[in-house]
Write a protein that holds these residues in place. Structure first.
Motif, PDB file in Angstrom:
ATOM      1  N   GLY A  27       0.820  -1.067   0.060  1.00  0.00           N
ATOM      2  CA  GLY A  27      -0.018  -0.131  -0.123  1.00  0.00           C
ATOM      3  C   GLY A  27       0.895   1.273   0.065  1.00  0.00           C
ATOM      4  O   GLY A  27       0.450   2.239  -0.651  1.00  0.00           O
ATOM      5  N   ALA A  28       1.858   1.239   0.651  1.00  0.00           N
ATOM      6  CA  ALA A  28       2.806   2.373   1.001  1.00  0.00           C
ATOM      7  C   ALA A  28       3.304   2.765  -0.512  1.00  0.00           C
ATOM      8  O   ALA A  28       3.431   3.870  -0.837  1.00  0.00           O
ATOM      9  CB  ALA A  28       3.928   2.146   1.928  1.00  0.00           C
ATOM     10  N   GLN A  29       3.728   1.830  -1.309  1.00  0.00           N
ATOM     11  CA  GLN A  29       4.450   1.878  -2.453  1.00  0.00           C
ATOM     12  C   GLN A  29       3.536   2.532  -3.814  1.00  0.00           C
ATOM     13  O   GLN A  29       3.877   2.844  -4.681  1.00  0.00           O
ATOM     14  CB  GLN A  29       5.042   0.610  -2.954  1.00  0.00           C
ATOM     15  N   THR A  30       2.008   2.068  -3.443  1.00  0.00           N
ATOM     16  CA  THR A  30       1.102   2.790  -4.393  1.00  0.00           C
ATOM     17  C   THR A  30       0.963   3.970  -4.570  1.00  0.00           C
ATOM     18  O   THR A  30       0.523   4.627  -5.233  1.00  0.00           O
ATOM     19  CB  THR A  30      -0.314   2.050  -4.267  1.00  0.00           C
ATOM     20  N   LEU A  31       1.421   4.733  -3.235  1.00  0.00           N
ATOM     21  CA  LEU A  31       1.354   6.334  -3.375  1.00  0.00           C
ATOM     22  C   LEU A  31       2.421   6.985  -4.187  1.00  0.00           C
ATOM     23  O   LEU A  31       2.149   7.916  -4.934  1.00  0.00           O
ATOM     24  CB  LEU A  31       1.651   6.680  -1.969  1.00  0.00           C
ATOM     25  N   CYS A  32       3.629   6.437  -4.217  1.00  0.00           N
ATOM     26  CA  CYS A  32       4.797   7.042  -4.942  1.00  0.00           C
ATOM     27  C   CYS A  32       6.002   6.293  -5.019  1.00  0.00           C
ATOM     28  O   CYS A  32       6.974   6.269  -4.471  1.00  0.00           O
ATOM     29  CB  CYS A  32       4.953   8.355  -4.437  1.00  0.00           C
ATOM     30  N   ALA A  33       5.735   4.950  -5.721  1.00  0.00           N
ATOM     31  CA  ALA A  33       6.920   4.112  -5.807  1.00  0.00           C
ATOM     32  C   ALA A  33       8.066   4.517  -6.274  1.00  0.00           C
ATOM     33  O   ALA A  33       9.002   3.983  -5.959  1.00  0.00           O
ATOM     34  CB  ALA A  33       6.329   2.793  -6.834  1.00  0.00           C
ATOM     35  N   ASP A  34       8.158   5.602  -7.271  1.00  0.00           N
ATOM     36  CA  ASP A  34       9.568   5.868  -7.593  1.00  0.00           C
ATOM     37  C   ASP A  34      10.371   6.746  -6.383  1.00  0.00           C
ATOM     38  O   ASP A  34      11.657   6.740  -6.404  1.00  0.00           O
ATOM     39  CB  ASP A  34       9.345   6.920  -8.978  1.00  0.00           C
ATOM     40  N   GLU A  35       9.639   7.191  -5.371  1.00  0.00           N
ATOM     41  CA  GLU A  35      10.216   8.236  -4.349  1.00  0.00           C
ATOM     42  C   GLU A  35      10.501   7.081  -3.135  1.00  0.00           C
ATOM     43  O   GLU A  35      11.017   7.603  -2.088  1.00  0.00           O
ATOM     44  CB  GLU A  35       9.499   9.174  -4.024  1.00  0.00           C
ATOM     45  N   LEU A  36       9.818   5.793  -3.045  1.00  0.00           N
ATOM     46  CA  LEU A  36       9.951   5.145  -2.045  1.00  0.00           C
ATOM     47  C   LEU A  36      10.491   3.653  -2.121  1.00  0.00           C
ATOM     48  O   LEU A  36      10.415   2.940  -3.126  1.00  0.00           O
ATOM     49  CB  LEU A  36       8.579   4.964  -1.350  1.00  0.00           C
ATOM     50  N   ASN A  37      11.454   3.310  -1.079  1.00  0.00           N
ATOM     51  CA  ASN A  37      11.927   2.008  -0.930  1.00  0.00           C
ATOM     52  C   ASN A  37      11.461   1.288   0.104  1.00  0.00           C
ATOM     53  O   ASN A  37      11.349   1.949   1.227  1.00  0.00           O
ATOM     54  CB  ASN A  37      13.464   2.146  -1.008  1.00  0.00           C
ATOM     55  N   VAL A  38      10.795   0.086  -0.049  1.00  0.00           N
ATOM     56  CA  VAL A  38      10.507  -0.745   1.216  1.00  0.00           C
ATOM     57  C   VAL A  38      11.352  -1.982   1.347  1.00  0.00           C
ATOM     58  O   VAL A  38      11.905  -2.544   0.551  1.00  0.00           O
ATOM     59  CB  VAL A  38       8.781  -1.081   1.141  1.00  0.00           C
ATOM     60  N   GLU A  39      11.356  -2.066   2.543  1.00  0.00           N
ATOM     61  CA  GLU A  39      11.962  -3.530   2.945  1.00  0.00           C
ATOM     62  C   GLU A  39      11.401  -4.418   4.185  1.00  0.00           C
ATOM     63  O   GLU A  39      10.911  -3.528   5.154  1.00  0.00           O
ATOM     64  CB  GLU A  39      13.406  -3.099   3.553  1.00  0.00           C
ATOM     65  N   LEU A  40      11.367  -5.453   4.216  1.00  0.00           N
ATOM     66  CA  LEU A  40      10.711  -6.144   5.220  1.00  0.00           C
ATOM     67  C   LEU A  40      11.654  -7.147   6.012  1.00  0.00           C
ATOM     68  O   LEU A  40      12.254  -7.832   5.258  1.00  0.00           O
ATOM     69  CB  LEU A  40       9.495  -7.176   4.617  1.00  0.00           C
ATOM     70  N   VAL A  41      11.615  -6.879   7.390  1.00  0.00           N
ATOM     71  CA  VAL A  41      12.501  -7.747   8.040  1.00  0.00           C
ATOM     72  C   VAL A  41      11.654  -8.784   8.993  1.00  0.00           C
ATOM     73  O   VAL A  41      10.597  -8.123   9.799  1.00  0.00           O
ATOM     74  CB  VAL A  41      13.510  -6.944   8.954  1.00  0.00           C
ATOM     75  N   SER A  42      11.974  -9.999   8.916  1.00  0.00           N
ATOM     76  CA  SER A  42      10.951 -10.928   9.690  1.00  0.00           C
ATOM     77  C   SER A  42      11.962 -11.413  10.893  1.00  0.00           C
ATOM     78  O   SER A  42      13.065 -11.590  10.878  1.00  0.00           O
ATOM     79  CB  SER A  42      10.741 -12.214   8.914  1.00  0.00           C
ATOM     80  N   PHE A  43      11.255 -11.607  11.944  1.00  0.00           N
ATOM     81  CA  PHE A  43      11.849 -12.203  13.299  1.00  0.00           C
ATOM     82  C   PHE A  43      12.100 -13.772  13.287  1.00  0.00           C
ATOM     83  O   PHE A  43      12.465 -14.116  14.297  1.00  0.00           O
ATOM     84  CB  PHE A  43      11.159 -11.502  14.606  1.00  0.00           C
ATOM     85  N   LYS A  44      11.367 -14.430  12.434  1.00  0.00           N
ATOM     86  CA  LYS A  44      11.476 -15.678  12.358  1.00  0.00           C
ATOM     87  C   LYS A  44      12.793 -16.328  12.257  1.00  0.00           C
ATOM     88  O   LYS A  44      13.705 -15.696  11.433  1.00  0.00           O
ATOM     89  CB  LYS A  44      10.798 -16.343  11.003  1.00  0.00           C
TER      90      LYS A  44
END
Length: 218
Positions: A27-44
């Motif tokens: 959802g965050a990236q749908t706002l402005c994908a060119d301006e945002l980089n997302v990363e997911l860290v799992s505690f597993k």
């Protein structure tokens, strides 16, 4: 320069909480994908010990002497502009793993006036029951953020403090079980993305001077 949103899945498993966080980051990236980089860290599979207040970080410039899976996460925290903290509800609270993670952020307070100060965050809580403690878990995440100088961003009307997901203990099928969850998660991600970009634009005008206010605090 792209801004970074770091998602932290504070569950020892990779199921409903992980899936919920993925949807929020999308959802965050749908706002402005060119301006945002997302990363997911799992505690597993990660081992993160709680802070024991040995105060070594206060003596050596903010370096924690506990060497575990938290160590490589410190620079990820510093590099990120915003965070989405996601947790399943354990005993009406966030997980012990996520609580330990927040406690270990203490070391970053002794780096250059506070390396987490004025970063943004929001939260997701996933409960096995419709009213299983999601609001209480998010409330504790909010206060943990405030102790670290992180500015908390709430959700839209209907999920004011963050996204609260009802998993029904269905694991990765949570979105098909809770039909409202997808909308709230995507909306929360977009809202955080909006504020991330807005604050970044403001900093380009006023600079980083406010970050140094911590030196006037006792």
């Amino acid at each position: 320069m792209q801004k970074k949103i770091l998602g932290i899945a504070g569950s020892p498993r990779k199921a409903a909480t992980y899936e919920s966080l993925q949807v929020a980051l999308e959802g965050a990236q749908t706002l402005c994908a060119d301006e945002l980089n997302v990363e997911l860290v799992s505690f597993k599979g990660k081992k993160i010990a709680p802070c024991n207040h040995c105060n070594a970080c206060k003596r050596n410039g903010g370096r924690c002497v506990v060497d575990d899976d938290m160590t490589p996460l410190y620079e990820s925290l510093v590099e990120a502009d915003s965070f989405i903290f996601a947790s399943p509800v354990y005993a009406m609270n966030m997980t012990p793993q996520l609580s330990a993670f927040f406690s270990r952020m203490r070391a970053l307070h002794d780096r250059d006036g506070g390396k987490l100060r004025n970063k943004l965050a929001t939260a997701i809580a996933v409960g096995g029951r419709r009213n299983g403690g999601q609001e209480l878990a998010i409330s504790n995440i909010v206060h943990a953020c405030l102790t670290r100088g992180i500015v908390y961003i709430g959700g839209e009307p209907g999920f004011y403090s963050g996204a609260m997901v009802w998993s029904g203990d269905k694991g990765k099928d949570v979105l098909s079980f809770d039909e409202e969850a997808g909308n709230s998660l995507r909306s929360l991600g977009r809202r955080l993305a909006y504020w991330t970009l807005l604050i970044a634009a403001g900093k380009s005008l006023v600079g980083e001077g406010e970050v140094q206010m911590s030196k006037y605090m006792f």
